[in-house]
Design a protein around this motif. Structure first.
Motif, PDB file in Angstrom:
ATOM      1  N   THR A 130       0.852  -1.171   0.000  1.00 25.58           N
ATOM      2  CA  THR A 130       0.000   0.000   0.000  1.00 25.58           C
ATOM      3  C   THR A 130       0.899   1.236   0.000  1.00 25.58           C
ATOM      4  OG1 THR A 130      -0.961   1.355   1.744  1.00 25.58           O
ATOM      5  CG2 THR A 130      -0.652  -0.952   2.251  1.00 25.58           C
ATOM      6  N   PRO A 131       0.510   2.261  -0.761  1.00 29.91           N
ATOM      7  CA  PRO A 131       1.380   3.439  -0.894  1.00 29.91           C
ATOM      8  C   PRO A 131       1.115   4.470   0.190  1.00 29.91           C
ATOM      9  CG  PRO A 131      -0.438   3.621  -2.422  1.00 29.91           C
ATOM     10  CD  PRO A 131      -0.700   2.391  -1.591  1.00 29.91           C
ATOM     11  N   GLU A 132       0.297   4.129   1.198  1.00 29.94           N
ATOM     12  CA  GLU A 132      -0.084   5.140   2.179  1.00 29.94           C
ATOM     13  C   GLU A 132       0.873   5.188   3.365  1.00 29.94           C
ATOM     14  OE1 GLU A 132      -3.802   3.497   2.102  1.00 29.94           O
ATOM     15  OE2 GLU A 132      -4.405   4.713   0.390  1.00 29.94           O
ATOM     16  N   TYR A 133       2.009   5.850   3.151  1.00 24.73           N
ATOM     17  CA  TYR A 133       3.014   5.967   4.188  1.00 24.73           C
ATOM     18  C   TYR A 133       3.574   7.385   4.108  1.00 24.73           C
ATOM     19  CZ  TYR A 133       5.997   5.514   0.166  1.00 24.73           C
ATOM     20  OH  TYR A 133       6.562   5.708  -1.054  1.00 24.73           O
ATOM     21  N   ILE A 134       4.391   7.726   5.093  1.00 21.49           N
ATOM     22  CA  ILE A 134       5.015   9.043   5.115  1.00 21.49           C
ATOM     23  C   ILE A 134       6.509   8.864   4.850  1.00 21.49           C
ATOM     24  CG2 ILE A 134       5.661  10.973   6.593  1.00 21.49           C
ATOM     25  CD1 ILE A 134       2.795  11.147   6.096  1.00 21.49           C
ATOM     26  N   ALA A 135       7.037   9.593   3.854  1.00 26.52           N
ATOM     27  CA  ALA A 135       8.475   9.559   3.613  1.00 26.52           C
ATOM     28  C   ALA A 135       9.013  10.984   3.618  1.00 26.52           C
ATOM     29  CB  ALA A 135       8.787   8.885   2.283  1.00 26.52           C
ATOM     30  N   VAL A 136      10.132  11.175   4.308  1.00 25.71           N
ATOM     31  CA  VAL A 136      10.742  12.510   4.382  1.00 25.71           C
ATOM     32  C   VAL A 136      12.181  12.434   3.854  1.00 25.71           C
ATOM     33  CG1 VAL A 136       9.313  13.174   6.347  1.00 25.71           C
ATOM     34  CG2 VAL A 136      11.560  12.154   6.756  1.00 25.71           C
ATOM     35  N   LYS A 137      12.763  13.608   3.621  1.00 21.01           N
ATOM     36  CA  LYS A 137      14.130  13.650   3.092  1.00 21.01           C
ATOM     37  C   LYS A 137      15.128  13.880   4.236  1.00 21.01           C
ATOM     38  CE  LYS A 137      12.719  12.956  -0.988  1.00 21.01           C
ATOM     39  NZ  LYS A 137      12.216  13.916  -1.996  1.00 21.01           N
ATOM     40  N   PRO A 138      16.319  13.330   4.124  1.00 15.79           N
ATOM     41  CA  PRO A 138      17.285  13.438   5.232  1.00 15.79           C
ATOM     42  C   PRO A 138      17.730  14.867   5.512  1.00 15.79           C
ATOM     43  CG  PRO A 138      18.293  12.403   3.292  1.00 15.79           C
ATOM     44  CD  PRO A 138      16.829  12.488   3.022  1.00 15.79           C
ATOM     45  N   TYR A 139      17.671  15.760   4.487  1.00 19.54           N
ATOM     46  CA  TYR A 139      18.180  17.114   4.684  1.00 19.54           C
ATOM     47  C   TYR A 139      17.103  18.081   5.170  1.00 19.54           C
ATOM     48  CZ  TYR A 139      16.410  17.027  -0.112  1.00 19.54           C
ATOM     49  OH  TYR A 139      15.628  16.819  -1.208  1.00 19.54           O
ATOM     50  N   TRP A 140      15.883  17.574   5.384  1.00 22.24           N
ATOM     51  CA  TRP A 140      14.848  18.422   5.969  1.00 22.24           C
ATOM     52  C   TRP A 140      15.135  18.609   7.450  1.00 22.24           C
ATOM     53  CZ3 TRP A 140       9.544  16.101   3.922  1.00 22.24           C
ATOM     54  CH2 TRP A 140       9.478  16.287   2.536  1.00 22.24           C
ATOM     55  N   THR A 141      14.609  19.727   8.012  1.00 19.52           N
ATOM     56  CA  THR A 141      14.668  19.864   9.470  1.00 19.52           C
ATOM     57  C   THR A 141      13.477  19.123  10.069  1.00 19.52           C
ATOM     58  OG1 THR A 141      13.300  21.836   9.491  1.00 19.52           O
ATOM     59  CG2 THR A 141      15.681  22.172   9.298  1.00 19.52           C
ATOM     60  N   ASP A 177      -3.867  10.689   5.336  1.00 23.10           N
ATOM     61  CA  ASP A 177      -4.140   9.533   4.485  1.00 23.10           C
ATOM     62  C   ASP A 177      -3.195   8.368   4.718  1.00 23.10           C
ATOM     63  OD1 ASP A 177      -6.190  10.940   3.238  1.00 23.10           O
ATOM     64  OD2 ASP A 177      -4.762  11.925   1.901  1.00 23.10           O
ATOM     65  N   ALA A 178      -2.208   8.544   5.586  1.00 25.87           N
ATOM     66  CA  ALA A 178      -1.238   7.463   5.784  1.00 25.87           C
ATOM     67  C   ALA A 178      -1.847   6.352   6.626  1.00 25.87           C
ATOM     68  CB  ALA A 178       0.015   7.999   6.458  1.00 25.87           C
ATOM     69  N   GLU A 179      -1.456   5.109   6.331  1.00 27.51           N
ATOM     70  CA  GLU A 179      -1.929   3.971   7.123  1.00 27.51           C
ATOM     71  C   GLU A 179      -1.341   4.042   8.526  1.00 27.51           C
ATOM     72  OE1 GLU A 179      -3.366   0.703   6.632  1.00 27.51           O
ATOM     73  OE2 GLU A 179      -4.161   0.952   4.620  1.00 27.51           O
ATOM     74  N   THR A 180      -0.105   4.505   8.627  1.00 28.36           N
ATOM     75  CA  THR A 180       0.514   4.689   9.929  1.00 28.36           C
ATOM     76  C   THR A 180       1.437   5.891   9.871  1.00 28.36           C
ATOM     77  OG1 THR A 180       1.940   3.758  11.623  1.00 28.36           O
ATOM     78  CG2 THR A 180       2.403   3.093   9.361  1.00 28.36           C
ATOM     79  N   ILE A 181       1.501   6.656  10.960  1.00 28.26           N
ATOM     80  CA  ILE A 181       2.542   7.667  11.029  1.00 28.26           C
ATOM     81  C   ILE A 181       3.442   7.361  12.212  1.00 28.26           C
ATOM     82  CG2 ILE A 181       1.208   9.474   9.887  1.00 28.26           C
ATOM     83  CD1 ILE A 181       0.892  10.759  12.684  1.00 28.26           C
ATOM     84  N   ASP A 182       3.243   6.167  12.792  1.00 23.05           N
ATOM     85  CA  ASP A 182       4.078   5.742  13.899  1.00 23.05           C
ATOM     86  C   ASP A 182       5.515   5.602  13.420  1.00 23.05           C
ATOM     87  OD1 ASP A 182       3.566   5.458  16.540  1.00 23.05           O
ATOM     88  OD2 ASP A 182       3.284   3.297  16.507  1.00 23.05           O
ATOM     89  N   ILE A 183       5.659   5.177  12.175  1.00 29.62           N
ATOM     90  CA  ILE A 183       6.976   5.049  11.565  1.00 29.62           C
ATOM     91  C   ILE A 183       7.034   5.991  10.369  1.00 29.62           C
ATOM     92  CG2 ILE A 183       8.601   3.487  10.424  1.00 29.62           C
ATOM     93  CD1 ILE A 183       8.109   2.653  13.252  1.00 29.62           C
ATOM     94  N   VAL A 184       8.086   6.805  10.318  1.00 33.90           N
ATOM     95  CA  VAL A 184       8.289   7.714   9.198  1.00 33.90           C
ATOM     96  C   VAL A 184       9.504   7.194   8.416  1.00 33.90           C
ATOM     97  CG1 VAL A 184       8.899  10.074   8.560  1.00 33.90           C
ATOM     98  CG2 VAL A 184       7.309   9.649  10.455  1.00 33.90           C
ATOM     99  N   TYR A 185       9.383   7.105   7.104  1.00 31.18           N
ATOM    100  CA  TYR A 185      10.487   6.579   6.302  1.00 31.18           C
ATOM    101  C   TYR A 185      11.322   7.724   5.754  1.00 31.18           C
ATOM    102  CZ  TYR A 185       7.811   2.434   6.985  1.00 31.18           C
ATOM    103  OH  TYR A 185       7.149   1.413   7.597  1.00 31.18           O
ATOM    104  N   VAL A 186      12.615   7.488   5.600  1.00 35.40           N
ATOM    105  CA  VAL A 186      13.509   8.487   5.029  1.00 35.40           C
ATOM    106  C   VAL A 186      13.993   7.962   3.680  1.00 35.40           C
ATOM    107  CG1 VAL A 186      15.550   9.900   5.413  1.00 35.40           C
ATOM    108  CG2 VAL A 186      14.272   8.990   7.370  1.00 35.40           C
ATOM    109  N   VAL A 187      13.827   8.768   2.630  1.00 38.47           N
ATOM    110  CA  VAL A 187      14.282   8.362   1.298  1.00 38.47           C
ATOM    111  C   VAL A 187      15.157   9.464   0.715  1.00 38.47           C
ATOM    112  CG1 VAL A 187      12.265   6.940   0.785  1.00 38.47           C
ATOM    113  CG2 VAL A 187      12.230   9.375   0.210  1.00 38.47           C
TER     114      VAL A 187
END
Lengths: 451, 451
Positions: free
Chosen positions: A137-148, A162-172
């Protein structure tokens, strides 16, 4: 010039569904030429051509296309017509012809689609049946490493609904490659000006879309995850598998094993896990009749064995009265062993390499069980048929229980070795094999001792 | 004065473990008198007395105690000695004697305990085996409705590190009663000055600590939860059950059903789900031998039936050659039906009330299966024993497959009705019952048609 010559021919090959020739041809072309070609075809034709591109070319070609054509092709890829066309092919042919799509494109398609269409599309993207790819499922949160942290929280605030979970945030990274997973609590506890990078620890568990769903279940169980990130073969994050899908997979696999061990369903059809109450009578009949007939014809062998000993039986009819208890006990001991092993193999308590270690244990236990059962029947043997018959019964019982147990224990390993589901070693199969072997041993021992 | 008279007597009753008399006596006392009494006893004695208090009195008495004594009693309640003492009692006696502790106190004990001691203590708190109470973990976040979002976030920041999940935040009133659950994303999206109250919607799923774990599994599956709040009988939040524990329960229950249907393990022992590879040989032997012997003695009946027909067999020895295939096919059909039903009942696809609806379907399918199997064996019957014998075989086959299927389908319902696990209708049990019935029907039909 190039285009004018080639377009009619490509269109003709598409009409003839000669995908092999097309693939051979376009693999030779430069991405910008292919992009040019795609622009001149209808959207439907372009989508098929695009699917035929090798993975490397597909990515480059896609970036060469105009945005309008890009969207048109993506839309086509999710279209019913394309689906039907692609699904017409045999699964292995499909896997051979169509390359894995670049992860970035897969992800875009998934995000475009309503959930109900997603599974159908994942099928087309050539993820094999029972692979992790089918669960994405594509409903996840991904952030960039250089963001604050502040930027990240802002992004989560905006997209978290819309995310299925925000307990875990992915970094890409910028190409979409998975770098890490960070629990949301680390964001909440961090200073707003910290960089996301500073929260990363580089430890994460991920799985390839091509892995077996069973593997995902094991990872989720082992690491107590609530979501598992899924990547393509280049490490691009495609989406996540959530724990509620994992629970469904666990239940389906248990049900499948359960039915197999009960001798229901010879094939790997999907209706193996359908609701019994709602299955049509025809499907239910068809799921049960194959094993029943296979076992029936195996059982005719037992009859054949008996007919070899009709002379013995005619003289000692009393032997027949012990036949059911002897073959049944061996079959029961065998069923116990196979059920224990099938389940142990399924949940990973036991591995293929454990067979040699376990066979010694099984020998000891089955000898003890056989002796117990033999003594249990020995005295009835004396009462009904005299001492000689009772010795035949005792000996047969011990030998049969040992053979039945070893057979029941070993068959699940054999099936695993042959890349079959160990649950194919169903209790009816074991029972039937024990019947044939047990009958032979019984009358052989009887003929030798009594005459 | 009251104290001087009563203390020696109480101490004596405690020494004699005459808990009944103590309970009768203290139920009559005023909480402040009991508090007074507790202060004069050793901490160990006080803890037992406290456990014997009815729930209402326990709460009031606890608040009357000095903080030092409160802590001492709580510490004692988690002590090895008290545990052993309490565990000495029979489970039903324990449930009868010791009241459910007030939720606030249960929660405090849970929070004091290291995880490894928690399960042991939950056992003592008299939550029955396989109840949700045994799975509680106290690592969750609870906030008050009158806090602002900012205060709540501050609290989460401070306490979130040890929580199993902060994806869901629970709202409780000052007495600890569960009011709502709120996804963390609602906090993140809210204005810092909003009241927690304004984020509540009053919709939440919770479960009582006394409910069956199976019920928790169903709720988690149905509502795709990642954690389920657990309350005592007054609605006080005791803790949560997390999805990774639910996954373990699912696996244990499947394994238990699996073993039962294979005829392994007669009792509800905990080792039913132990690792086959690591179980001691003695335990493995003991888990298999009961069913094996029960079935053995049932099978002796088949022998008894056969001995009634020795005359028939002596004249038509060929009948014996069809005995294995006939009883085995009926047993196999029965095993298929029981496996389908046991699993369908376990995952909730089928309910007890569906039996009448399903029996019609089973009749049709089993008649079709019986006819298929009968025709399969009919021609071999002609070849081996002539037309009359083959008619006997055909008729017996149809009747036996129908009886076997109906039996296999119905027994799991019967066991459910009798409050037993439906998986008790194991394939060996069904096979054995089919053997006895099938043998009788076979020789009855044979004797009537052939003579």
């Amino acid at each position: 010039m190039f285009k004018e010559l080639i377009i009619p021919e490509i269109k003709e090959l598409l009409r003839k569904k000669d995908y092999k020739s097309i693939k051979e041809f376009i693999t030779e072309c430069h991405p910008s030429d292919i992009a040019d070609l795609l622009e001149s075809l209808t959207d439907g034709e372009a989508a098929i051509l695009f699917l035929l591109l090798p993975k490397e070319q597909a990515g480059d070609t896609f970036s060469e296309l105009e945005t309008k054509k890009q969207e048109a092709i993506l839309k086509q890829l999710t279209d019913q017509q394309i689906r039907e066309l692609v699904l017409e092919l045999e699964p292995d042919e499909r896997t051979e012809l169509f390359e894995e799509l670049p992860g970035q494109i897969t992800r875009k398609i998934l995000q475009l689609l309503p959930p109900e269409d997603r599974r159908e599309t994942l099928k087309i993207l050539a993820y094999p049946e029972e692979s992790v790819g089918r669960l994405i499922t594509p409903e996840y949160i991904a952030v960039k490493p250089y963001w604050t942290v502040k930027e990240a929280m802002e992004y989560i605030r905006k997209n978290g609904k819309d995310a299925e979970t925000i307990d875990i945030v992915y970094v890409v990274d910028d190409s979409g490659k998975l770098l890490d997973d960070i629990p949301i609590r680390r964001f909440i506890l961090a200073h707003p000006d910290d960089k996301v990078e500073s929260l990363m620890d580089g430890h994460y568990i991920s799985i390839s879309a091509y892995e077996d769903q069973e593997k995902a279940v094991q990872l989720v169980k082992q690491y107590n995850l609530i979501a598992l990130p899924v990547t393509d073969s280049k490490g691009i994050l495609l989406g996540i598998v959530t724990v509620d899908d994992i629970i469904d997979v666990m239940e389906e696999e248990s049900t499948e094993d359960f039915r197999k061990i009960g001798g229901v369903g010879l094939s790997e059809e999907e209706d193996l896990v359908a609701n019994v109450k709602e299955m049509s009578l025809k499907r239910l009949y068809r799921s049960r009749v194959p094993w029943l007939l296979v076992l029936l014809f195996m059982n005719i062998f037992s009859g054949g064995v008996i007919s070899l000993f009709e002379g013995t039986i005619a003289r000692y009819v009393v032997l027949v009265t012990f036949l059911p208890v002897i073959i049944a006990t061996a079959g029961n001991a065998g069923s116990q062993s196979s059920t224990l092993m099938v389940r142990a193999l399924a949940i990973g308590n036991v591995k293929l390499s454990d067979w040699a270690k376990l066979i010694g244990r099984e020998l000891l236990i089955s000898a003890a069980l056989g002796l117990t059962a033999g003594i249990g029947i020995f005295f009835i043997g004396i009462a009904r048929g005299g001492i000689k018959v009772s010795i035949v019964v005792l000996m047969t019982m011990i030998i049969n229980v040992i053979i039945g147990s070893i057979l029941g224990m070993s068959l699940p390993f054999l099936f695993t070795k042959l890349k079959k589901d160990p649950a194919t070693a169903s209790t009816p199969l074991i029972t039937t094999m024990c019947d044939i072997i047990g009958t032979s041993i019984y009358f052989l021992i009887a003929t030798n001792i009594l005459f």
